[in-house]
Design an enzyme around this catalytic site. Structure first.
Site, PDB file in Angstrom:
ATOM      1  CD  GLN A 242       2.567   0.372   8.969  1.00 22.58           C
ATOM      2  OE1 GLN A 242       2.402  -0.464   9.850  1.00 22.58           O
ATOM      3  NE2 GLN A 242       2.147   1.637   9.089  1.00 22.58           N
TER       4      GLN A 242
ATOM      5  CG  HIS B 295       6.291  -4.406  10.473  1.00 24.95           C
ATOM      6  ND1 HIS B 295       6.117  -3.153  11.021  1.00 24.95           N
ATOM      7  CD2 HIS B 295       5.047  -4.842  10.147  1.00 24.95           C
ATOM      8  CE1 HIS B 295       4.827  -2.858  11.043  1.00 24.95           C
ATOM      9  NE2 HIS B 295       4.166  -3.864  10.509  1.00 24.95           N
TER      10      HIS B 295
ATOM     11  CD  GLU C 179       1.574  -6.272  10.790  1.00 26.11           C
ATOM     12  OE1 GLU C 179       1.831  -5.797  11.917  1.00 26.11           O
ATOM     13  OE2 GLU C 179       1.227  -5.569   9.825  1.00 26.11           O
TER      14      GLU C 179
ATOM     15  CG  HIS D  59       2.114  -4.040   5.657  1.00 29.92           C
ATOM     16  ND1 HIS D  59       3.426  -4.314   5.978  1.00 29.92           N
ATOM     17  CD2 HIS D  59       1.568  -3.537   6.782  1.00 29.92           C
ATOM     18  CE1 HIS D  59       3.660  -4.005   7.244  1.00 29.92           C
ATOM     19  NE2 HIS D  59       2.537  -3.522   7.768  1.00 29.92           N
TER      20      HIS D  59
ATOM     21  NE  ARG E  90       3.996   6.813   9.754  1.00 30.97           N
ATOM     22  CZ  ARG E  90       4.376   7.382  10.890  1.00 30.97           C
ATOM     23  NH1 ARG E  90       5.212   8.408  10.868  1.00 30.97           N
ATOM     24  NH2 ARG E  90       3.921   6.947  12.041  1.00 30.97           N
TER      25      ARG E  90
END
Length: 330
Positions: free
Chosen positions: A97, A99, A117, A175, A195
């Site tokens: 996936q 972001h 993150e 990642h 995804r």
């Protein structure tokens, strides 16, 4: 205002989840494949409940919105809690996936936000790996061909991991968490996840948005964080990352005597502590490996007494409005 909040975990069953929160951390968890424990959440309807002190039974949102300055600190007045802290138990591989950043999310996912993150490995089975970036420079067109021919795994950068390895995942970095890994995740308070590939599982993909935001450069070795030692007080102190969304440090405490956790910023703001190993007493709370607490801005200002022989992972907000000591040159 009380100095320290402990929260009731919010458990999430996942197709790839396991039971390490029980077998490794000794928790009593619901039946099933528990993939996530949201340790501190103010996202959507997943509101953490406080379990200790005068605020016990109240939601975190209820408490901090009644007194921003004492709980979160002056820079957060009128804002939402910016972070989401999770434990993730991946018995099997998670989807591959990516972001978005804040600008893309604001335009195309306005109900959420961008998502930066970081991960710290708490336990990993021998040979466990995760994906962090591409194994080579690629392009939108070339990667689309990999997707269409079901060859995505050929171009992913896999990294074998061990306990206490840490990684920073900037928006755009492809990642995936591999099977056999238990980790702590700190992220922006967001659910903007696209995804790309799911190892044949029949779940929805988000290829158009993913292709819009992916960074197609080869993996950056600096995504694997190297602790940088800085001047400490009564313990060893290491900075993992100090970026525009959060700051992460490890405090190694090898002392059974009591001391006050020092403020690391000129303006008192909340700090989050997770116990990486060992046990400690923080004020009147007995904490063990995997426990997570939030020290309020009032607690930072007044001083929080710790008695420990442990290794903390100390998370601290480092966004606009905060003036972190050692921030520019840790």
């Amino acid at each position: 205002m009380q100095k320290v909040f402990k929260f009731e975990p919010i458990y999430k069953e996942k197709v790839w989840g396991g039971r390490k929160l029980e077998t490794v951390l000794g928790r009593v968890i619901p039946s099933g494949d528990i993939g996530e424990s949201w340790e501190i959440s103010d996202y959507g309807s997943d509101l953490s409940k406080i379990t200790n002190g005068e605020c016990s039974g109240k939601t975190f949102r209820e408490v901090y919105t009644s007194d921003y300055e004492s709980v979160l600190g002056k820079p957060f007045k009128g804002q939402g809690f910016p972070l989401l802290i999770k434990l993730i138990d991946a018995k099997e591989k998670l989807s591959v996936q990516v972001h978005p950043d804040d600008a893309y999310a604001e335009k195309f996912d306005p109900e959420s936000a961008g998502k930066k993150e970081a991960w710290t490995i708490l336990q990993a089975d021998k040979g466990s790996k995760l994906v962090c970036g591409f194994s080579k420079q690629t392009s939108k067109e070339e990667f689309s061909q990999y997707v269409q021919s079901n060859r995505v795994e050929e171009i992913l950068n896999e990294v074998e991991v061990k306990e206490l390895d840490s990684f920073l995942l900037n928006p755009g970095r492809i990642h995936a968490i591999g099977g056999g890994i238990l980790l702590m995740e700190v992220q922006q308070s967001s659910d903007s996840t696209y995804r790309v590939y799911d190892y044949g599982r029949p779940r929805e993909l988000h290829l158009k948005k993913a292709l819009d935001v992916l960074d197609f450069s080869s993996a950056d070795p600096q995504d694997r964080l190297s602790p940088k030692r800085i001047d400490s007080f009564e313990f060893n102190r290491f900075v993992l990352t100090a970026n525009d969304k959060f700051r992460m440090e490890i405090l190694e405490i090898d002392s059974s005597k009591k001391f006050a956790l020092p403020p690391f910023s000129s303006e008192p703001v909340f700090h989050i502590l997770m116990i990486l190993s060992g046990e400690c007493k923080l004020e009147d709370l007995d904490l063990k490996t995997g426990d997570t607490v939030l020290v309020t801005a009032a607690g930072i200002k007044e001083g929080v007494i710790c008695e420990s022989k442990s290794s903390f992972l100390r998370l601290a907000w480092s966004g606009p409005g905060s003036d972190w000591i050692q921030y520019t040159s840790p």
